[in-house]
Design a protein around this motif. Structure first.
Motif, PDB file in Angstrom:
ATOM      1  N   GLU A   1      31.135  46.295  48.533  1.00  0.00           N
ATOM      2  CA  GLU A   1      30.083  46.155  47.541  1.00  0.00           C
ATOM      3  C   GLU A   1      28.947  47.155  47.793  1.00  0.00           C
ATOM      4  O   GLU A   1      28.634  47.462  48.948  1.00  0.00           O
ATOM      5  CB  GLU A   1      29.523  44.729  47.566  1.00  0.00           C
ATOM      6  CG  GLU A   1      30.508  43.690  47.095  1.00  0.00           C
ATOM      7  CD  GLU A   1      29.943  42.286  47.157  1.00  0.00           C
ATOM      8  OE1 GLU A   1      28.713  42.111  47.030  1.00  0.00           O
ATOM      9  OE2 GLU A   1      30.741  41.354  47.330  1.00  0.00           O
ATOM     10  N   PRO A   2      28.325  47.633  46.710  1.00  0.00           N
ATOM     11  CA  PRO A   2      27.181  48.534  46.867  1.00  0.00           C
ATOM     12  C   PRO A   2      26.065  47.855  47.662  1.00  0.00           C
ATOM     13  O   PRO A   2      25.768  46.681  47.444  1.00  0.00           O
ATOM     14  CB  PRO A   2      26.725  48.793  45.429  1.00  0.00           C
ATOM     15  CG  PRO A   2      27.884  48.417  44.567  1.00  0.00           C
ATOM     16  CD  PRO A   2      28.639  47.357  45.314  1.00  0.00           C
ATOM     17  N   GLY A   3      25.496  48.568  48.603  1.00  0.00           N
ATOM     18  CA  GLY A   3      24.381  48.052  49.380  1.00  0.00           C
ATOM     19  C   GLY A   3      24.778  47.291  50.634  1.00  0.00           C
ATOM     20  O   GLY A   3      23.914  46.899  51.414  1.00  0.00           O
ATOM     21  N   CYS A   4      26.071  47.079  50.847  1.00  0.00           N
ATOM     22  CA  CYS A   4      26.515  46.403  52.067  1.00  0.00           C
ATOM     23  C   CYS A   4      26.549  47.416  53.207  1.00  0.00           C
ATOM     24  O   CYS A   4      27.280  48.401  53.158  1.00  0.00           O
ATOM     25  CB  CYS A   4      27.901  45.786  51.880  1.00  0.00           C
ATOM     26  SG  CYS A   4      28.477  44.914  53.366  1.00  0.00           S
ATOM     27  N   ILE A   5      25.746  47.165  54.222  1.00  0.00           N
ATOM     28  CA  ILE A   5      25.721  48.035  55.402  1.00  0.00           C
ATOM     29  C   ILE A   5      26.756  47.560  56.411  1.00  0.00           C
ATOM     30  O   ILE A   5      27.505  48.354  56.965  1.00  0.00           O
ATOM     31  CB  ILE A   5      24.310  48.049  56.025  1.00  0.00           C
ATOM     32  CG1 ILE A   5      23.310  48.626  55.017  1.00  0.00           C
ATOM     33  CG2 ILE A   5      24.302  48.813  57.340  1.00  0.00           C
ATOM     34  CD1 ILE A   5      21.859  48.424  55.388  1.00  0.00           C
ATOM     35  N   SER A   6      26.801  46.244  56.631  1.00  0.00           N
ATOM     36  CA  SER A   6      27.823  45.667  57.502  1.00  0.00           C
ATOM     37  C   SER A   6      28.012  44.210  57.117  1.00  0.00           C
ATOM     38  O   SER A   6      27.111  43.571  56.565  1.00  0.00           O
ATOM     39  CB  SER A   6      27.444  45.777  58.985  1.00  0.00           C
ATOM     40  OG  SER A   6      26.391  44.885  59.299  1.00  0.00           O
ATOM     41  N   HIS A   7      29.205  43.706  57.395  1.00  0.00           N
ATOM     42  CA  HIS A   7      29.519  42.312  57.064  1.00  0.00           C
ATOM     43  C   HIS A   7      30.649  41.908  58.006  1.00  0.00           C
ATOM     44  O   HIS A   7      31.702  42.533  58.027  1.00  0.00           O
ATOM     45  CB  HIS A   7      29.988  42.233  55.607  1.00  0.00           C
ATOM     46  CG  HIS A   7      29.946  40.858  55.015  1.00  0.00           C
ATOM     47  ND1 HIS A   7      30.696  39.820  55.495  1.00  0.00           N
ATOM     48  CD2 HIS A   7      29.243  40.379  53.971  1.00  0.00           C
ATOM     49  CE1 HIS A   7      30.460  38.747  54.761  1.00  0.00           C
ATOM     50  NE2 HIS A   7      29.574  39.061  53.826  1.00  0.00           N
ATOM     51  N   GLY A   8      30.416  40.893  58.808  1.00  0.00           N
ATOM     52  CA  GLY A   8      31.444  40.487  59.757  1.00  0.00           C
ATOM     53  C   GLY A   8      31.456  38.988  59.983  1.00  0.00           C
ATOM     54  O   GLY A   8      30.470  38.295  59.743  1.00  0.00           O
ATOM     55  N   VAL A   9      32.590  38.516  60.450  1.00  0.00           N
ATOM     56  CA  VAL A   9      32.740  37.122  60.858  1.00  0.00           C
ATOM     57  C   VAL A   9      33.318  37.142  62.267  1.00  0.00           C
ATOM     58  O   VAL A   9      34.190  37.955  62.583  1.00  0.00           O
ATOM     59  CB  VAL A   9      33.618  36.306  59.876  1.00  0.00           C
ATOM     60  CG1 VAL A   9      35.040  36.826  59.801  1.00  0.00           C
ATOM     61  CG2 VAL A   9      33.594  34.824  60.236  1.00  0.00           C
ATOM     62  N   HIS A  10      32.808  36.259  63.121  1.00  0.00           N
ATOM     63  CA  HIS A  10      33.181  36.244  64.533  1.00  0.00           C
ATOM     64  C   HIS A  10      33.450  34.814  64.982  1.00  0.00           C
ATOM     65  O   HIS A  10      32.800  33.879  64.522  1.00  0.00           O
ATOM     66  CB  HIS A  10      32.046  36.832  65.382  1.00  0.00           C
ATOM     67  CG  HIS A  10      31.561  38.145  64.853  1.00  0.00           C
ATOM     68  ND1 HIS A  10      32.144  39.331  65.187  1.00  0.00           N
ATOM     69  CD2 HIS A  10      30.567  38.440  63.972  1.00  0.00           C
ATOM     70  CE1 HIS A  10      31.526  40.315  64.553  1.00  0.00           C
ATOM     71  NE2 HIS A  10      30.576  39.794  63.802  1.00  0.00           N
TER      72      HIS A  10
END
Length: 98
Positions: free
Chosen positions: A32-41
């Motif tokens: 998506e536009p504007g997503c710098i990082s996205h994670g699940v841990h």
């Protein structure tokens, strides 16, 4: 920049399904536009807890992310699987070193 943190507690009988859904959501969100990082841990102390860490360029990008049908469906599906709405916190961040 906006930072989002959140966590959910999955049940043993549905953990693999919940994790798969979380990973699909992460992969979709990263595009998506504007997503710098996205994670699940996975929490190392409680392997049934999944922790989200996200960075978004600005509030507009995050609002757009929340409005995406896939995001709304993901939250709704988690609510059905874990019995509660995932909790999250939002933070504004600015670089202190450039």
């Amino acid at each position: 920049m906006i930072i989002v943190t959140g966590s959910i507690l999955a049940r043993e009988d549905s953990f693999e399904d919940v994790l798969r859904s979380c990973l699909e959501h992460v992969e979709r969100s990263r595009k998506e536009p504007g997503c710098i990082s996205h994670g699940v841990h996975v929490d190392c102390r409680n392997p049934m807890r999944l922790f989200f860490f996200e960075q978004w360029a600005d509030e507009a990008a995050l609002r757009t992310h929340f409005a995406v049908e896939g995001s709304k469906a993901f939250v709704k599906s988690l609510k059905c699987r874990i019995g509660e709405t995932p909790g999250m916190k939002l933070y504004r961040a600015e670089a202190i070193l450039r």
